[in-house]
Enzyme design. Structure first.
Site, PDB file in Angstrom:
ATOM      1  N   HIS A 161      42.803  27.962  45.061  1.00 16.19           N
ATOM      2  CA  HIS A 161      42.938  27.906  46.518  1.00 16.19           C
ATOM      3  C   HIS A 161      41.634  27.415  47.151  1.00 16.19           C
ATOM      4  CE1 HIS A 161      46.334  30.564  45.701  1.00 16.19           C
ATOM      5  NE2 HIS A 161      46.711  30.457  46.960  1.00 16.19           N
ATOM      6  N   ASN A 193      37.169  30.510  39.059  1.00 18.03           N
ATOM      7  CA  ASN A 193      38.163  30.809  40.092  1.00 18.03           C
ATOM      8  C   ASN A 193      38.485  32.296  40.159  1.00 18.03           C
ATOM      9  OD1 ASN A 193      40.307  30.303  42.032  1.00 18.03           O
ATOM     10  ND2 ASN A 193      41.734  30.578  40.345  1.00 18.03           N
TER      11      ASN A 193
END
EC number: 3.1.30.-
Length: 349
Positions: A161, A193
């Protein structure tokens, strides 16, 4: 001095695709010798492109992410049948604005405005629940340039994201929009991440406890590396079948914060800015966040963006002088992501 300082959030399109129409006449044999009909060209209306900017009113102290400005494209006649670009799709969502890069098939940038109120849980529980969200392709991006679910399948990278789901708890719709692939870029999973990048996202949210307004820009980067022959080159992987989605070498978080300078002067605001560039690689949990700081101008030059005006950059304090630049190590979503393979990558030291 003007009453407002405009902070530019990103670079915007030089034009938009226009066209006259192309007609193909199909004749039968008796009419085969006749010349094709002439189709008169009617110029298409000049497009308007919404431009996200940050407006900071020095008098009132109010800040907001605005889409009120427009850019009108005035194209020469040579482009009357279509403008090849560059085209940047400006995607306006509930919790963020993004500029989508059609060539790289991930965001060129994302912009968010965080406050304590819009991150708050209503009634003690978040309105948006990521368990009810799923990754989907973005129908607002033209089919030819769209990132697809199969591009990430068994790629070795996480669907990372750019605007995190935790920043969009204000509604389920807002959270769902963070799962659009137009908000996603390939990221190393284990060690990045799911770890250090998530710590940095959490740090950005925690800034709302200290500052009135927090603006966050996320920028994928492709940075050069000096090779054995002394020359600098940019080398990056492309995933998908056929290869469609580029894998950034680095990611930047750039923040701008505001708060009253004192309780006695609530309308006079202190502005702080800071930029952090992280390699898309495994990063040790104990790596100091301040070790990733760079000048805002360095991100602007590398990405080809104008994030803040010169006046803002001259007047602002560095964020690490206004608050502690220190991440909290927490294992975000490890249980949810357990078993997902992370790409092999050199460890950052």
């Amino acid at each position: 001095m003007p009453s407002a300082v405009i902070v530019h959030a990103a670079v915007f399109t030089a034009g938009a695709v226009i066209g006259g129409g192309l007609a193909v006449a199909v004749s039968n044999k008796n009419r085969a010798t006749q010349p094709p009909p002439i189709i008169p060209y009617t110029p298409a209306p000049r497009p308007n492109e919404s431009t996200p900017v940050i407006g900071l009113d020095i008098i009132s102290g109010k800040t907001q992410l605005s889409k009120g400005l427009t850019i009108t494209s005035n194209l020469p006649a040579v482009l009357k049948y279509g403008n090849p670009g560059p085209i940047s799709d400006t995607l306006v969502r509930k919790a963020y604005v993004a500029g989508y890069d059609r060539r790289l098939r991930h965001p060129a940038w994302t912009a968010e405005h965080l406050t304590r109120a819009n991150l708050a849980k209503l009634g003690g529980e978040p309105v948006g629940d990521r368990a009810n969200s799923k990754f989907i392709e973005d129908d607002d991006v033209p089919d030819t340039f769209r990132a697809r679910l199969q591009d990430y399948f068994r790629s070795g990278y996480d669907r990372g994201h750019m605007v995190p789901a935790a920043d969009a708890k204000i509604s389920q719709e807002a959270m769902n929009e963070t799962f659009l692939l137009s908000n996603i870029a390939p990221q190393v999973g284990e060690g990045f991440n799911r770890h250090y990048w998530a710590y940095l996202e959490d740090w950005c949210r925690r800034l709302t406890g200290t500052f009135q307004d927090v603006y966050v820009f996320t920028v994928p980067l492709y940075l050069p590396k000096q090779e054995a022959d002394g020359k600098w080159r940019v080398t990056h992987e492309v995933i998908g079948s056929p290869p469609n989605v580029s894998v950034p070498t680095h990611f930047a978080k750039v923040v701008l914060t505001t708060r009253p300078t004192s309780p006695s002067a609530p309308d006079v605001h202190e502005i702080s800015t800071g930029a952090f560039v992280l390699p898309n690689a495994i990063i040790r949990d104990d790596a100091p966040l301040e070790g990733f700081t760079v000048p805002v101008e360095a991100v602007e030059r590398a990405a080809g963006l104008s994030l803040f005006s010169d006046q803002i950059k001259a007047q602002s304090k560095h964020i690490c002088r206004s608050t502690k630049c220190e991440v909290i190590v927490r294992k975000f979503d490890d249980a949810q992501k357990k078993g997902r393979k992370a790409v092999a990558s050199p460890k950052y030291t």
